[in-house]
Design a protein around this motif. Structure first.
Motif, PDB file in Angstrom:
ATOM      1  N   LYS A 190      -2.497-120.401   1.019  1.00 42.74           N
ATOM      2  CA  LYS A 190      -2.078-119.100   1.567  1.00 42.74           C
ATOM      3  C   LYS A 190      -3.282-118.289   2.025  1.00 42.74           C
ATOM      4  O   LYS A 190      -3.270-117.670   3.088  1.00 42.74           O
ATOM      5  N   VAL A 191      -4.319-118.269   1.173  1.00 39.17           N
ATOM      6  CA  VAL A 191      -5.517-117.506   1.519  1.00 39.17           C
ATOM      7  C   VAL A 191      -6.176-118.104   2.767  1.00 39.17           C
ATOM      8  O   VAL A 191      -6.552-117.377   3.696  1.00 39.17           O
ATOM      9  N   SER A 192      -6.270-119.429   2.808  1.00 37.15           N
ATOM     10  CA  SER A 192      -6.901-120.079   3.966  1.00 37.15           C
ATOM     11  C   SER A 192      -6.122-119.787   5.243  1.00 37.15           C
ATOM     12  O   SER A 192      -6.714-119.520   6.298  1.00 37.15           O
ATOM     13  N   ALA A 193      -4.793-119.841   5.166  1.00 39.57           N
ATOM     14  CA  ALA A 193      -3.958-119.581   6.353  1.00 39.57           C
ATOM     15  C   ALA A 193      -4.144-118.148   6.832  1.00 39.57           C
ATOM     16  O   ALA A 193      -4.233-117.883   8.039  1.00 39.57           O
ATOM     17  N   SER A 194      -4.217-117.221   5.879  1.00 37.63           N
ATOM     18  CA  SER A 194      -4.384-115.807   6.235  1.00 37.63           C
ATOM     19  C   SER A 194      -5.733-115.591   6.921  1.00 37.63           C
ATOM     20  O   SER A 194      -5.830-114.880   7.935  1.00 37.63           O
ATOM     21  N   ILE A 195      -6.779-116.227   6.374  1.00 37.53           N
ATOM     22  CA  ILE A 195      -8.122-116.113   6.965  1.00 37.53           C
ATOM     23  C   ILE A 195      -8.129-116.720   8.365  1.00 37.53           C
ATOM     24  O   ILE A 195      -8.669-116.122   9.311  1.00 37.53           O
ATOM     25  N   ALA A 196      -7.516-117.885   8.510  1.00 35.50           N
ATOM     26  CA  ALA A 196      -7.476-118.555   9.825  1.00 35.50           C
ATOM     27  C   ALA A 196      -6.795-117.658  10.850  1.00 35.50           C
ATOM     28  O   ALA A 196      -7.259-117.522  11.989  1.00 35.50           O
ATOM     29  N   LEU A 200      -8.908-110.162   0.358  1.00 34.80           N
ATOM     30  CA  LEU A 200      -8.204-111.359   0.845  1.00 34.80           C
ATOM     31  C   LEU A 200      -6.724-111.050   1.109  1.00 34.80           C
ATOM     32  O   LEU A 200      -6.125-111.605   2.028  1.00 34.80           O
ATOM     33  N   ALA A 201      -6.169-110.148   0.294  1.00 36.36           N
ATOM     34  CA  ALA A 201      -4.748-109.805   0.449  1.00 36.36           C
ATOM     35  C   ALA A 201      -4.543-108.660   1.446  1.00 36.36           C
ATOM     36  O   ALA A 201      -3.403-108.271   1.712  1.00 36.36           O
ATOM     37  N   GLY A 202      -5.644-108.144   1.980  1.00 40.32           N
ATOM     38  CA  GLY A 202      -5.571-106.964   2.855  1.00 40.32           C
ATOM     39  C   GLY A 202      -4.677-107.154   4.066  1.00 40.32           C
ATOM     40  O   GLY A 202      -3.909-106.262   4.428  1.00 40.32           O
ATOM     41  N   ARG A 203      -4.744-108.335   4.685  1.00 38.21           N
ATOM     42  CA  ARG A 203      -3.937-108.558   5.890  1.00 38.21           C
ATOM     43  C   ARG A 203      -2.450-108.607   5.536  1.00 38.21           C
ATOM     44  O   ARG A 203      -1.618-108.046   6.243  1.00 38.21           O
TER      45      ARG A 203
END
Lengths: 142, 220
Positions: free
Chosen positions: B23-29, B111-114
């Protein structure tokens, strides 16, 4: 002929630069930074195409596409997204999206899609006009 | 690192850890794609201006300056995202570490900001009066805080601010997430899957205070 388009994206910096580039290509551009604002603008404007971000706050692009199509099934919607899953792509096509492009998109591909959207809209309008004329002629007995 | 011990810890939380990483990686991408899109359009704009100049149009220096400022702004944004990504990726390097808790909480909040912004929510982290260290597996704790935030996102109205505050007490450390609108007695059933395994692995406890609208995470 000038295309009239609506850009919906929550990235304000993206909206600003994309809008400027589209205007330089003789398009009439409106922008909305949320799905809600986009739906309101789509209601009041006669757009050739809507360029819609898939991932937005409050309401995502798929839900927005659904609502846009419910109100105006002939409206051409091009989805633009940072990342789409195959499932989302299939869903968007099923809901009647013209295409789904991945960010960063090539401006020429996008403008080609917009031209295609306008051409498709023109065909629909012509077909509707023809049908209306046929109906009138049938009722008047000319 | 004793990889056997590490496997035991990660096996204990099942697929939740991998899902969190995904989930974190997808959000960063996704966020990086947005940055690239803005850089791409500004580069394209410079091409447009240069093309117009070749055909005799004057270039407004102010317009060039605005494009350059956008490059700087987006590069700084990408740099921040990459720094967070790097810190997050390295959190699995150690499974029994002593870490500054405020920094760890800030990292998860960033990391959860978006995802928070997608729900029109803001996350703020209040620094503790004194620096607090956490001893244990930082990745597991990040995962647990993430799940608490996921729960809070679903239980809070758009436009609200979630406040994360750390405190040290006699029995351990407390992280309070306040500003949650809808806290009910059955909150455990609304928590994302996997949180119980994480609580057990960390020896932590989770409770709510409906009066203060707080989710309370007690760490040993």
């Amino acid at each position: 002929m000038t295309e009239k388009i609506l850009l919906i994206d929550d990235e304000e910096d993206f909206l600003a630069v994309m809008s400027e580039r589209m205007k330089a290509r003789n398009m009439e551009v409106s922008t909305a930074s949320s799905a809600k604002e986009g739906l309101e603008k789509a209601d009041s404007g006669n757009y050739d195409a809507v360029i819609l971000d898939l991932m937005m706050p409050e309401m995502d692009g798929i839900e927005t596409l659904k609502r846009l199509k419910e109100k105006n099934p002939d409206l051409e919607v091009i989805l633009l997204t940072g990342h789409a899953t195959i499932k989302q792509g299939v869903e968007a096509m099923k809901l009647g999206a013209l295409d789904l492009l991945e960010k960063p998109a090539d401006i020429n591909s996008l403008t080609d899609k917009i031209h295609a959207a306008q051409a498709k809209k023109m065909l629909i309008v012509e077909k509707k006009n023809e049908e209306m004329i046929k109906k009138i002629m049938a009722t008047k007995g000319w | 690192m004793k990889s056997g011990e590490m496997h035991v810890q990660y096996d204990a939380i099942g697929g939740a850890g991998l899902q969190f990483f995904g989930k974190v990686s997808a959000s960063i991408a996704h966020e990086l794609k947005n940055v690239l899109a803005i850089i791409n359009e500004n580069a394209g704009l410079l091409e447009d201006l240069s093309y117009a100049a070749q055909r005799g149009s004057a270039i407004d220096p102010e317009r060039l300056n605005r494009a350059c400022l956008q490059f700087t702004k987006q590069i700084q944004r990408a740099d921040g995202i990459m720094k967070n990504m790097s810190r997050f990726a390295h959190s699995v390097d150690v499974f029994d570490a002593q870490v500054a808790l405020h920094e760890l909480v800030c990292l998860v909040a960033n990391l959860a900001g978006r995802l928070a912004a997608m729900r029109k929510l803001t996350i703020e982290v209040t620094p503790a009066a004194i620096p607090i260290a956490f001893s244990g597996n930082p990745f597991l704790l990040q995962n647990l805080i993430w799940l608490c935030l996921e729960f809070a996102f679903g239980a809070t109205s758009a436009g609200s601010t979630l406040l994360l505050a750390l405190a040290k007490n006699e029995t351990g450390i407390t992280l309070r997430i306040s500003g949650i609108d809808s806290l009910e007695n059955n909150f455990p059933s609304r928590m994302p899957a996997g949180y119980e395994d994480l609580l057990a692995a960390l020896g932590a406890k989770l409770s709510v205070d409906k009066d203060t609208k707080e989710l309370i995470l007690d760490l040993p």
